[in-house]
Design a protein around this motif. Structure first.
Motif, PDB file in Angstrom:
ATOM      1  N   ASN A   1      18.176  30.474  39.936  1.00 12.28           N
ATOM      2  CA  ASN A   1      19.110  29.375  39.694  1.00 12.28           C
ATOM      3  C   ASN A   1      18.419  28.027  39.471  1.00 12.28           C
ATOM      4  OD1 ASN A   1      21.316  31.151  40.063  1.00 12.28           O
ATOM      5  ND2 ASN A   1      21.269  30.821  42.271  1.00 12.28           N
ATOM      6  N   ALA A   2      17.090  28.039  39.279  1.00 10.35           N
ATOM      7  CA  ALA A   2      16.387  26.783  39.013  1.00 10.35           C
ATOM      8  C   ALA A   2      16.667  26.315  37.596  1.00 10.35           C
ATOM      9  CB  ALA A   2      14.889  26.963  39.216  1.00 10.35           C
ATOM     10  N   LYS A   3      16.774  25.011  37.429  1.00 10.32           N
ATOM     11  CA  LYS A   3      17.038  24.420  36.129  1.00 10.32           C
ATOM     12  C   LYS A   3      15.748  23.871  35.533  1.00 10.32           C
ATOM     13  CE  LYS A   3      21.549  24.865  35.706  1.00 10.32           C
ATOM     14  NZ  LYS A   3      22.169  25.581  34.555  1.00 10.32           N
ATOM     15  N   PRO A   4      15.618  23.920  34.198  1.00 12.06           N
ATOM     16  CA  PRO A   4      14.454  23.291  33.566  1.00 12.06           C
ATOM     17  C   PRO A   4      14.469  21.782  33.781  1.00 12.06           C
ATOM     18  CG  PRO A   4      15.597  24.775  32.047  1.00 12.06           C
ATOM     19  CD  PRO A   4      16.491  24.590  33.233  1.00 12.06           C
ATOM     20  N   LYS A   5      13.381  21.135  33.384  1.00 11.26           N
ATOM     21  CA  LYS A   5      13.274  19.686  33.517  1.00 11.26           C
ATOM     22  C   LYS A   5      13.138  19.013  32.154  1.00 11.26           C
ATOM     23  CE  LYS A   5      11.016  20.616  37.898  1.00 11.26           C
ATOM     24  NZ  LYS A   5       9.721  20.664  38.599  1.00 11.26           N
ATOM     25  N   CYS A   6      13.207  19.805  31.095  1.00  7.49           N
ATOM     26  CA  CYS A   6      13.143  19.259  29.740  1.00  7.49           C
ATOM     27  C   CYS A   6      13.973  20.162  28.834  1.00  7.49           C
ATOM     28  CB  CYS A   6      11.700  19.174  29.239  1.00  7.49           C
ATOM     29  SG  CYS A   6      10.769  20.727  29.339  1.00  7.49           S
ATOM     30  N   CYS A   7      14.335  19.661  27.658  1.00  9.75           N
ATOM     31  CA  CYS A   7      15.168  20.449  26.750  1.00  9.75           C
ATOM     32  C   CYS A   7      14.800  20.137  25.310  1.00  9.75           C
ATOM     33  CB  CYS A   7      16.660  20.184  26.994  1.00  9.75           C
ATOM     34  SG  CYS A   7      17.174  18.491  26.619  1.00  9.75           S
ATOM     35  N   VAL A   8      15.331  20.967  24.390  1.00  5.09           N
ATOM     36  CA  VAL A   8      14.959  20.896  22.976  1.00  5.09           C
ATOM     37  C   VAL A   8      16.229  20.832  22.136  1.00  5.09           C
ATOM     38  CG1 VAL A   8      13.758  22.071  21.087  1.00  5.09           C
ATOM     39  CG2 VAL A   8      12.854  22.201  23.422  1.00  5.09           C
ATOM     40  N   SER A   9      16.184  20.024  21.093  1.00  4.93           N
ATOM     41  CA  SER A   9      17.232  20.018  20.072  1.00  4.93           C
ATOM     42  C   SER A   9      16.619  20.498  18.759  1.00  4.93           C
ATOM     43  CB  SER A   9      17.821  18.615  19.908  1.00  4.93           C
ATOM     44  OG  SER A   9      16.826  17.687  19.491  1.00  4.93           O
ATOM     45  N   PHE A  10      17.446  21.118  17.906  1.00  3.51           N
ATOM     46  CA  PHE A  10      16.990  21.650  16.622  1.00  3.51           C
ATOM     47  C   PHE A  10      17.697  20.912  15.481  1.00  3.51           C
ATOM     48  CE2 PHE A  10      16.038  26.096  18.516  1.00  3.51           C
ATOM     49  CZ  PHE A  10      14.749  25.696  18.834  1.00  3.51           C
ATOM     50  N   SER A  11      16.961  20.661  14.425  1.00  2.00           N
ATOM     51  CA  SER A  11      17.549  20.125  13.195  1.00  2.00           C
ATOM     52  C   SER A  11      16.736  20.643  12.018  1.00  2.00           C
ATOM     53  CB  SER A  11      17.566  18.594  13.217  1.00  2.00           C
ATOM     54  OG  SER A  11      16.268  18.068  13.439  1.00  2.00           O
ATOM     55  N   ALA A  12      17.308  20.511  10.814  1.00  2.00           N
ATOM     56  CA  ALA A  12      16.646  21.058   9.630  1.00  2.00           C
ATOM     57  C   ALA A  12      17.044  20.265   8.399  1.00  2.00           C
ATOM     58  CB  ALA A  12      16.997  22.534   9.453  1.00  2.00           C
ATOM     59  N   TYR A  13      16.207  20.379   7.365  1.00  2.00           N
ATOM     60  CA  TYR A  13      16.439  19.642   6.119  1.00  2.00           C
ATOM     61  C   TYR A  13      17.714  20.085   5.412  1.00  2.00           C
ATOM     62  CZ  TYR A  13      14.655  23.863   3.860  1.00  2.00           C
ATOM     63  OH  TYR A  13      14.466  25.161   3.451  1.00  2.00           O
ATOM     64  N   PHE A  14      18.201  21.275   5.695  1.00  2.00           N
ATOM     65  CA  PHE A  14      19.357  21.800   4.980  1.00  2.00           C
ATOM     66  C   PHE A  14      20.678  21.558   5.706  1.00  2.00           C
ATOM     67  CE2 PHE A  14      17.119  25.348   7.127  1.00  2.00           C
ATOM     68  CZ  PHE A  14      18.031  25.644   8.116  1.00  2.00           C
ATOM     69  N   ASN A  15      20.647  20.814   6.804  1.00  2.00           N
ATOM     70  CA  ASN A  15      21.890  20.533   7.530  1.00  2.00           C
ATOM     71  C   ASN A  15      21.818  19.122   8.091  1.00  2.00           C
ATOM     72  OD1 ASN A  15      24.095  20.492   9.425  1.00  2.00           O
ATOM     73  ND2 ASN A  15      24.097  22.734   9.331  1.00  2.00           N
ATOM     74  N   GLU A  16      22.849  18.332   7.854  1.00  2.00           N
ATOM     75  CA  GLU A  16      22.840  16.943   8.296  1.00  2.00           C
ATOM     76  C   GLU A  16      23.047  16.790   9.791  1.00  2.00           C
ATOM     77  OE1 GLU A  16      25.901  15.231   5.887  1.00  2.00           O
ATOM     78  OE2 GLU A  16      24.487  14.636   4.315  1.00  2.00           O
ATOM     79  N   SER A  17      23.580  17.815  10.449  1.00  2.00           N
ATOM     80  CA  SER A  17      23.846  17.742  11.888  1.00  2.00           C
ATOM     81  C   SER A  17      22.654  18.232  12.687  1.00  2.00           C
ATOM     82  CB  SER A  17      25.083  18.565  12.256  1.00  2.00           C
ATOM     83  OG  SER A  17      26.244  18.044  11.642  1.00  2.00           O
TER      84      SER A  17
ATOM     85  N   GLU B   1       5.928  22.668  31.853  1.00  2.00           N
ATOM     86  CA  GLU B   1       7.306  23.082  32.168  1.00  2.00           C
ATOM     87  C   GLU B   1       7.968  23.654  30.923  1.00  2.00           C
ATOM     88  OE1 GLU B   1      10.974  23.471  34.305  1.00  2.00           O
ATOM     89  OE2 GLU B   1       8.933  23.082  35.002  1.00  2.00           O
ATOM     90  N   GLU B   2       8.541  24.855  31.042  1.00  2.00           N
ATOM     91  CA  GLU B   2       9.254  25.446  29.911  1.00  2.00           C
ATOM     92  C   GLU B   2      10.604  24.769  29.750  1.00  2.00           C
ATOM     93  OE1 GLU B   2      10.810  29.771  28.209  1.00  2.00           O
ATOM     94  OE2 GLU B   2       9.498  29.692  29.973  1.00  2.00           O
ATOM     95  N   CYS B   3      10.906  24.361  28.533  1.00  2.00           N
ATOM     96  CA  CYS B   3      12.113  23.586  28.255  1.00  2.00           C
ATOM     97  C   CYS B   3      13.267  24.489  27.826  1.00  2.00           C
ATOM     98  CB  CYS B   3      11.836  22.564  27.154  1.00  2.00           C
ATOM     99  SG  CYS B   3      10.451  21.454  27.504  1.00  2.00           S
ATOM    100  N   ALA B   4      14.479  24.021  28.060  1.00  2.00           N
ATOM    101  CA  ALA B   4      15.685  24.750  27.655  1.00  2.00           C
ATOM    102  C   ALA B   4      15.882  24.613  26.149  1.00  2.00           C
ATOM    103  CB  ALA B   4      16.902  24.209  28.395  1.00  2.00           C
ATOM    104  N   LEU B   5      16.208  25.723  25.490  1.00  2.00           N
ATOM    105  CA  LEU B   5      16.412  25.743  24.043  1.00  2.00           C
ATOM    106  C   LEU B   5      17.890  25.894  23.708  1.00  2.00           C
ATOM    107  CD1 LEU B   5      13.548  28.163  22.889  1.00  2.00           C
ATOM    108  CD2 LEU B   5      13.510  25.678  22.969  1.00  2.00           C
TER     109      LEU B   5
END
Length: 658
Positions: free
Chosen positions: A414-430, A622-626
């Protein structure tokens, strides 16, 4: 027979009766020797284990659904083999939500101090008698070949006369095979573990000590000088994991025999306090000692590193590899900074007042800020360490005694990460933002945000402001893109560090990505590093333009890219106030680079579908949440709106900070 004058026959009868009663009474626990093993042990020519339930009673409060009961049990470990059992370890498969209060002659092998929850099973290690000799070399002396661990605790749900036995008991030492335990009546289980004929080891029977073990991090406890009442110990913390590190490390352990720390060099107690000695047995014994000079008398002290300014201090410093402000880097980053050393003078208590009576502390724990979690095993006696002669002579100096503690990175339940990741790409504006509550959420958020709702797609510029300032931007973007917005909105990620991975381009001969690291915390990150795992695309890695990057082969697989700041740029500042704090949002610290890849060695990779996005991302170990989803190519446009937006916005923020 003539009786002397004044003889009272009633006194004689009373004394005789009392002597008979005392003879029949059992010895106290401090006087008793280990009881004889079960008759079933006679047929075992290996390591005999038994777990016997002794008694149990109902406890308060009354709860039909989760009723607590006291339990007392005895775990027996008996060496019936022909070789010494060194550093014995036994797994007990508790299954009734047990809460262990005390255990004699053993400690928990994962470094947890008692009392502790052991309901999912636990591993015991021998202490103070870690090694069990053979009957051959002791003429069958049970005090040397057997240990009995008396367990006291609380279990839930098993009402007497039912017996709360564990699922299994197994010897955890390497090289042994243990069959399924058998029952001896209704309250005892037993098993005979024998040597595995297929197991190969480099340790010979005549070796006095066990070999040093490998792990993500090791701690050496070397006694360098010893006297009747005290000794000097050198503690060396060494990092061996290529992606592991510690920042502002804190080290704690348990003294088991009323020891206390008199003085230290290279590190310092988190709390300087001698009151436990003044009002304890230490103050009674060392009456002439000035306890105002004693650093720490806690049973479980916490040790912290010293700042760089104390490295050459004649009182506290002048210890090689000390005083680095608690930073231990991975060897892949800088081998010279992958260890930390300190020394301490330890005072002992009776009956250990002789030079050869040495006992290391138990239940070691080490942690840092925004770093992986470590689980440390018990100290294991190893061959004495050797150090180069301090005077520069071409010889080595051997210490008095050495113990090794092996720690490995783990993911607590039940431990939570301490960092996280966001994804984006050239083919999507969001942008696919960090997951909701990626690093945890406060309780009772129902009225303010939804902890179980998926994160909403956001525009690139939203990544540059704190989550609490994104509401208007997010709602406007959702309205523009016709996205559903729940009420209340999803909670934030609550992470101190977030990382954006942007797929910048994809051509027939190569592709590129941009990584941006945001520091939302109040502490800065000197000597930072990050790593990404690209399962199929890493062999095509070419270069980074603003970071130092290196492809790593971990566990024989070439799928990891290690990155750190360039000289002079390896520092990510903390979050700061905006230009106008009254109306401008706070500004995160940030670093950014472009990464280029070739497809010569990886022609079959599908960059847009999956292969261009990392399967794991690490920051400072630290492994980040994806995110659980990837950007979609539903617009069928090859524009560069997102990459330009992020790049220009980050550039503007960097210029403002300068």
């Amino acid at each position: 027979m003539a009786l002397s004058k004044g003889y009272n026959p009633f006194i004689f009868i009373f004394i005789f009766s009392l002597s008979v009663v005392l003879t029949l009474l059992p010895f106290s626990s401090s006087q008793a020797v280990d009881t004889a093993p079960s008759p079933a042990a006679d047929s075992c020519n290996g390591i005999y284990l038994s777990y016997a339930y002794s008694s149990g009673t109902k406890l308060k409060p009354t709860d039909p659904k989760h009723q607590p009961y006291r339990f007392e049990s005895v775990l027996t470990v008996l060496n019936n083999g022909d070789e010494k059992l060194k550093s014995w370890k036994v797994f007990v498969g508790f299954k009734n939500d047990e809460y262990l209060v005390s255990a004699s002659n053993a400690v928990l092998a994962d470094g947890t101090s008692l009392p502790a929850n052991v309901g999912n099973g636990t591993l015991f290690a021998g202490y103070p008698m870690a090694d069990l000799k053979t009957a051959i070399e002791t003429a069958g002396d049970l005090n040397q070949i057997q240990v009995q661990v008396k367990l006291l605790g609380t279990q839930f749900g098993v009402k007497p006369p039912n017996v709360p036995l564990p699922d299994t008991i197994q010897l955890a030492n390497d090289g042994f095979i243990c069959p399924k335990p058998s029952m001896q009546g209704k309250s005892e289980m037993q098993v005979c573990c024998t040597k595995d004929p297929k197991f190969k080891t480099n340790v010979t029977v005549d070796d006095e000590f066990l070999p040093r073990q490998s792990g993500d991090l090791t701690i050496m406890y070397d006694v360098t000088r010893t006297y009747d009442s005290n000794y000097w110990a050198q503690v060396t913390i060494s990092n061996h994991n290529p992606l592991g590190r510690l920042d502002n490390w804190k080290l704690s352990f348990d003294w088991m025999r009323d020891e206390f720390i008199y003085t230290m060099k290279g590190a310092y107690p988190y709390v300087v306090d001698s009151s436990d000695c003044l009002f304890g047995p230490q103050g009674q014994y060392y009456r002439a000692l000035d306890f105002s000079n004693v650093l720490n008398c806690e049973r479980r002290p916490t040790i912290i590193d010293l700042p760089l300014t104390k490295a050459n201090d004649t009182t506290l410093g002048l210890i090689p590899n000390c005083c680095r402000n608690g930073t231990i880097l991975p060897p892949t980053m800088d081998p010279s900074k992958s260890s930390s050393v300190f020394q301490m003078q330890v005072f002992k208590m009776p009956p250990d007042l002789n030079r050869s009576e040495l006992s290391p502390p138990q239940n070691w724990k080490i942690n840092g800020t925004l770093n992986p979690d470590y689980v440390c095993g018990p100290p294991v006696r190893v061959s004495p360490s050797q150090f180069p002669d301090p005077g520069g002579l071409p010889s080595n100096t051997t210490v008095v005694a050495s113990w090794q503690v092996v720690c490995n990175i783990t993911q607590p339940k039940n431990a939570k990460p301490k960092c996280c990741v966001s994804f984006s790409a050239y083919f999507n504006e969001s942008v696919v933002p960090c997951p909701t509550c990626a690093c945890g959420c406060p309780r009772n958020t129902d009225n303010t945000c939804r902890a179980n709702a998926p994160a909403i797609l956001v525009p690139p510029e939203a990544l540059l402001v704190p989550f609490e300032n994104r509401t208007a931007i997010t709602k406007a973007w959702a309205d523009l893109k016709r996205l559903t917005v729940p009420n209340p909105m999803p909670c934030g990620d609550n992470c101190g560090v977030s990382i954006n991975w942007h797929l910048s381009s994809d051509f027939s001969r190569g592709w590129s990505a941009r990584i941006t690291i945001f520091n939302w915390d109040e502490i800065a990150f000197p000597d930072w590093f990050a790593a990404v795992q690209l399962d199929k695309a890493t062999p095509g890695y070419e270069k980074m333009y603003s970071f130092n990057g290196t492809a790593l082969e971990l566990d024989g697989v070439n799928n990891t890219i290690f990155m750190q700041g360039l000289p002079g740029l390896n520092y990510i500042v903390a979050e700061t106030d905006g230009a106008n704090p009254e109306k401008d949002p706070r500004v995160p610290g940030k670093q950014q680079t472009v990464i280029s890849f070739t497809k010569k060695t990886t022609p079959s990779v599908n960059i847009a579908a999956r292969d261009g996005f990392p399967s794991k991302v690490f920051f400072n170990g630290e492994e980040c949440a994806l995110p659980s989803v990837l950007p979609t190519n539903n617009s069928h446009r090859k524009g560069t709106t997102t990459v330009i937006s992020i790049f220009l916005a980050v550039l503007v923020f960097m210029l403002v900070q300068q």
